[in-house]
Write a protein that holds these residues in place. Structure first.
Motif, short mmCIF file in Angstrom:
data_model
loop_
_atom_site.label_atom_id
_atom_site.label_comp_id
_atom_site.label_asym_id
_atom_site.label_seq_id
_atom_site.Cartn_x
_atom_site.Cartn_y
_atom_site.Cartn_z
N GLY C 181 0.79 -1.23 0.00
CA GLY C 181 0.00 0.00 0.00
C GLY C 181 0.83 1.27 0.00
O GLY C 181 0.30 2.36 0.22
N MET C 182 2.15 1.13 -0.20
CA MET C 182 2.98 2.35 -0.20
C MET C 182 3.40 2.67 -1.63
O MET C 182 3.52 1.79 -2.47
CB MET C 182 4.22 2.14 0.66
N ASN C 183 3.67 3.95 -1.87
CA ASN C 183 4.18 4.31 -3.20
C ASN C 183 5.68 4.04 -3.25
O ASN C 183 6.30 3.78 -2.22
CB ASN C 183 3.82 5.77 -3.53
N PRO C 184 6.28 4.05 -4.44
CA PRO C 184 7.69 3.64 -4.57
C PRO C 184 8.63 4.39 -3.63
O PRO C 184 9.50 3.78 -3.01
CB PRO C 184 8.00 3.96 -6.03
N GLN C 185 8.42 5.70 -3.50
CA GLN C 185 9.29 6.48 -2.62
C GLN C 185 9.17 5.99 -1.18
O GLN C 185 10.17 5.71 -0.52
CB GLN C 185 8.90 7.97 -2.71
N GLU C 186 7.94 5.83 -0.74
CA GLU C 186 7.71 5.35 0.63
C GLU C 186 8.33 3.97 0.83
O GLU C 186 8.93 3.69 1.87
CB GLU C 186 6.21 5.30 0.95
N SER C 187 8.17 3.12 -0.17
CA SER C 187 8.73 1.77 -0.05
C SER C 187 10.24 1.85 0.12
O SER C 187 10.82 1.15 0.95
CB SER C 187 8.44 0.94 -1.30
N ARG C 188 10.87 2.71 -0.66
CA ARG C 188 12.33 2.82 -0.57
C ARG C 188 12.73 3.30 0.83
O ARG C 188 13.63 2.74 1.45
CB ARG C 188 12.85 3.79 -1.64
N ASP C 189 12.02 4.29 1.33
CA ASP C 189 12.32 4.78 2.68
C ASP C 189 12.18 3.65 3.69
O ASP C 189 13.01 3.49 4.58
CB ASP C 189 11.36 5.91 3.06
N LEU C 190 11.11 2.88 3.52
CA LEU C 190 10.85 1.80 4.47
C LEU C 190 11.97 0.78 4.44
O LEU C 190 12.43 0.29 5.47
CB LEU C 190 9.51 1.14 4.17
#
Ligand SMILES: Nc1ncnc2c1ncn2[C@@H]1O[C@H](COP(=O)(O)OP(=O)(O)OP(=O)(O)O)[C@@H](O)[C@H]1O
Ligand SMILES: [Mg+2]
Lengths: 358, 292, 257
Positions: C181-190
């Motif tokens: 449920g996260m966008n690519p940027q958020e996924s990378r941060d995670l």
């Protein structure tokens, strides 16, 4: 710096609690001497309903295990204690059809100890009932606990040589007074609210929120649900014991599902998961029960005599219950507490604003 | 026990079992569709007997008409209970509707005490139901013969509705998968109302037959038949209509036979029912005859 | 000594074999990715490792101790922490309480000490609260401490779930689609965040991911499940070019279209 502040606050809270208890003690002292027997009786009932409501809320509200077995635990407390505190002569009078079996027929122990014994046996049965049922959820658990409570009632109706069957026990000595009932109520509130605010309480609430997640966080479901049942049953037993000696007559059908319903009303209207809500509603319930008696006895209305309407009290309560269920889904307090801490917060609000600003 | 006495008990048991079956259907259908234990069902059953009682006592209707009116009123009551107490909570957590059901049961019982009074009332038994047949030593009351006939007639009609009509299909669809049925455009509220109507109607028929058999009616009378029928529904596998019928027969026979074979233990017969209920819930929650 | 060893784990639901012969050995400090299309059996595998499902066949070892038959909470106590695919917080409890529940299994005070708030218990509870606060600041949720968990935004809820799992002091952490449920940027941060906590808490991690690209960066080793069968295992580069994997994912994609 922060630590000191917290300590100060803790002491202040402790101080407030002591004052609150002192006020209650003084009140009971004055009440016991000056109020008439009728008012004292109502106040005593308040205390007992508080015990019953708070203990049921531990199981149903905080742990989320919907139990309908409270009346069963109460009847165990009432019978066990009565069998222990009644005098042998009184027992002989009561058990005139089927004699009471030895050793109950001869023993008599002080009221306090027999009440505790009633609670302990109820807790034991709470464990025996709880243990197999704890894997059931929601309505299935409700049915099974109801079934157990009915089984207890049926057994008590038939075990003449121990319970005197449907004849019940009459002329019980009235030991329960304001001191006992309010003392026990305060202890119940103290015990259960401390439990709720401890690590165990967090575990219980986590079970209510999400069993699978709680288990994955290392909460032993069986142990903790069992704990809630045992503690709840213990206090139900205490409440039943005190009630027995207050109303002075018990029979197995005193503790039918109607009794459980009354306590469920208190818990739901007060809010599942709110101790303060339960305490407030239990008190109102006990008082209203008496006030609404006017409907049930003949009235003089502008010269015309109106007959009493039996059952009106319970009808009004069931309507209140339905209104709360349908329109205030979370009960009066919505699972929240009214606490001394909030009380302090209200008074120290400016204080906090300054602190955060600096 | 002689064969004759046994036969007599058997007929009694079957007749009682039919009554439980009629009541159990209401529990099982509502549970199947809403996953709700309709605690008020036993009290709807009780109300039916009072409707019939007053139709005769106040309006002096002939008994056939009075019974018919009582059934219609009970159906309306069942629909009203759903409308007031359950429909507003369809999307609420299940525990809310459970509370509501308990509250409704409590309400109906107390309403009955206030309106009809708490004392047991004698139920009028038309002569038609009061005859006793004697077939070589076996004495049978006509109620015990009429009950199974009437019950089986209505149970057949029900089976037809459930398995052969569009409405029945809608009901089965909802009980299989509530959300999908919603998506498929089945009118939920209407179908649910109909479920309550059928359940309450059958309970009313059961109630009248019950009152003819045990001609004393009082506000708490719904409780034990209700719980036994509920046990029957659970044993039969809750949600399953055939299961409820079979469970009803079993419970009816069991209670009669316990009293017949162990008269000293008769006081425990309801305890046996509850033990059975608990046992099934714990060890075979899908029911003994569980199918659907 | 391996942290986790799954030995031919197989589970059947009725006629359906959801996972068959799943084998893996995870060493101390590894970050292993478990990927596969929808319904491949990834979550089911986690459920077998954590005791939620008892496998029809096969065994699970944690530090060479057989834990296959242990209860869920016992397994947690032995050192496996987890998060859920669809966030499962205690939504009506406060953020900090959520984390503190994770410490309950290590509580030393007895029940009565807790109820009567004895000094020993009060001290321990204080300590638990302190630890929980630290964990919260680790996942940047300290400012939400007293908020109700259910009121947090989705991303924060996911991080809170990780903090809660960390409170059980796991040696092995299982994360079920943390980036769902996260966008690519958020996924990378995670993913950066996960690497950070792994170093900080010296964790061994197994991470489920639906989308291959997300895990390529941080996992040194990846397992691919398809219809319950492990169809590939190896370095990200190898996985990316494995024809079987491509086929499985293409097949899944085709199903979507
Ligand atoms: N309790 C169960 N009973 C029956 N079947 C189940 C159960 N749990 C999982 N399954 C089935 O096992 C298969 C694998 O499911 P699983 O949830 O493990 O997939 P997944 O790889 O996690 O997929 P996703 O990417 O959708 O999360 C599915 O076909 C699912 O329907
Ligand atoms: Mg999954």
């Amino acid at each position: 710096m922060k630590k000191v502040k917290k300590k100060e606050k803790d002491y202040f809270l402790f101080f407030l609690k002591i004052i609150a208890i002192l006020i209650v003690v003084i009140f009971v002292f004055i009440a016991q001497r000056n109020f008439d027997a009728y008012v004292i009786r109502i106040l005593t009932l308040c205390g007992i309903y508080v015990i019953l409501g708070v203990s049921l809320n531990l199981i149903n509200g905080f742990t989320g295990q919907f139990s309908l077995g409270h009346a069963g635990f109460m009847s165990i407390g009432a019978y066990v204690s009565a069998l222990l505190y009644m005098s042998p002569e009184l027992k002989e009078v009561n058990y005139f059809i089927t004699p009471l079996i030895w050793p109950f027929s001869v023993i008599q122990i002080p009221f306090f100890i027999s009440v505790i014994a009633g609670g302990i046996i109820a807790a034991l049965v709470g464990f025996l009932v709880g243990a197999p049922c704890l894997r059931l959820k929601g309505d299935y658990l409700a049915i099974v606990t109801f079934g157990f409570s009915e089984i207890i009632r049926i057994i008590f109706n038939n075990l003449q040589s121990i319970t005197n069957g449907p004849l019940g026990l009459k002329g019980l000595p009235s030991y329960t007074n304001l001191w006992w009932s309010w003392g026990a109520a305060i202890f119940t509130i103290y015990f259960i609210s401390n439990l709720i605010n401890s690590s165990y309480g967090r575990a219980l609430k986590s079970i209510r929120e999400d069993e699978a997640a709680a288990e994955a966080m290392g909460v032993n479901l069986f142990y903790h649900k069992g704990l809630a049942f045992v503690v709840g049953a213990f206090f139900a037993g205490i409440g039943g014991a005190l009630l027995g000696s207050l109303i002075m007559t018990i029979d197995p059908n005193t503790f039918s599902v109607v009794m459980t319903f009354q306590i469920i009303v208190i818990v739901i209207v007060g809010g599942l998961g709110s101790i303060t809500g339960t305490v407030i509603v239990a008190t109102i319930f006990a008082i209203l029960m008496e006030f609404l008696r006017v409907f049930e006895s003949p009235m003089n209305f502008f010269g015309t005599k109106l007959p009493g309407i039996p059952g009106m009290r319970m009808l009004i309560f069931s309507i209140i219950l339905m209104v709360v269920i349908l329109f205030f889904k979370r009960g009066l307090m919505g699972g929240k507490e009214f606490s001394l801490k909030q009380f302090i917060k209200i008074f120290s609000r400016d204080n906090r604003v300054i602190k955060e600003g600096s | 026990m002689s064969l004759n006495v046994f036969l007599q008990n058997l007929i009694n048991g079957i007749s009682l079992g039919c009554l439980f079956a009629l009541i159990a259907i209401g529990y099982t259908m509502v549970y199947g569709i809403l996953r709700l234990i309709n605690f008020a069902h036993g009290d709807i059953f009780m109300m039916a007997t009072f409707f019939a009682y007053y139709a005769i006592a106040l309006f002096s209707l002939p008994w056939g008409l009075a019974f018919f009116a009582a059934i219609i009123l009970t159906i309306l009551l069942g629909i009203t209970v759903d409308r007031i107490a359950y429909r507003p909570l369809r999307d609420a957590p299940r525990i809310s509707s459970l509370c509501s059901a308990i509250g409704m049961s409590f309400f109906l019982q107390n309403l009955a005490i206030v309106v009809f009074g708490g004392r047991p009332k004698p139920f009028f038994r038309p002569e038609f139901f009061d005859q006793t047949f004697v077939i070589s030593d076996i004495r049978i009351q006509s109620v015990s013969l009429i009950t199974p006939l009437v019950s089986i007639f209505f149970l057949l009609i029900l089976t037809y509705i459930i398995y052969r009509t569009k409405t029945g299909l809608a009901m089965r669809a909802i009980s299989k998968d509530f959300d999908t049925a919603k998506l498929m455009g089945i009118n939920l509220n209407q179908t649910i109302a109909l479920t309550f109507a059928i359940g309450s109607g059958l309970a009313a028929i059961g109630a009248i037959l019950w009152a003819l058999r045990y001609p004393q009616i009082f506000p708490f009378m719904g409780m034990f038949p209700g719980w036994r029928a509920f046990t029957a529904a659970i044993i039969g596998g809750i949600g399953s209509i055939r299961g409820a019928m079979l469970g009803g027969f079993l419970i009816g026979l069991m209670t009669i036979m316990i009293v017949a074979f162990f008269p000293e233990q008769a006081g425990y017969k309801d305890a046996f029912v509850f033990v059975l209920l608990i046992f099934v819930l714990l060890y075979k929650p899908e029911g003994i005859f569980g199918e659907e | 000594m391996s942290v986790l060893k799954a030995d031919h784990l197989t589970i059947k639901f009725g006629g359906l074999t959801a996972v068959s012969n799943f084998c893996v050995t995870v060493e101390e400090g590894e970050l292993v990715g478990l990927i596969g299309p929808n319904g491949a059996g990834k979550t089911t595998t986690f459920n077998m490792l954590t005791g939620v499902y008892k496998p029809t066949n096969g065994k699970v070892y944690l530090y060479e101790q057989d834990i296959t038959k242990k209860r869920i909470d016992q397994i947690t106590a032995l050192g496996i922490g987890r998060t859920f695919q669809n966030v499962r917080l205690f939504s009506e409890l406060s953020v900090i309480e959520n984390v503190m529940v994770g410490s309950h299994l290590r509580l030393k005070s007895s029940f009565f000490q807790a109820v009567f708030h004895t000094p020993r218990y009060t001290k321990e509870d204080e300590q638990i609260r302190e630890e929980a606060k630290q964990l919260l600041s680790e996942v940047h949720l300290d400012k939400f401490e007293n908020k109700v968990a259910g009121s947090l935004p989705y991303g924060e809820q996911r991080r809170l779930e990780i903090a809660r799992a960390l409170a059980t002091k796991p040696k092995l952490l299982l994360l079920d689609e943390p980036a769902a449920g996260m966008n690519p940027q958020e996924s990378r941060d995670l993913m950066n965040f996960i690497q950070k906590i792994q170093n900080k808490f010296k964790l061994t991690i197994v991470l489920i991911e639906h989308d291959m690209k997300v895990v390529m960066g941080i996992c040194k080793r990846i397992l691919v499940l398809d219809y319950g069968v492990t169809i590939a295992e190896g370095k990200p580069i190898e996985i990316q070019h494995n024809p079987e994997v491509i086929k499985a994912y293409l097949g899944a994609e085709a199903n979507y279209a």
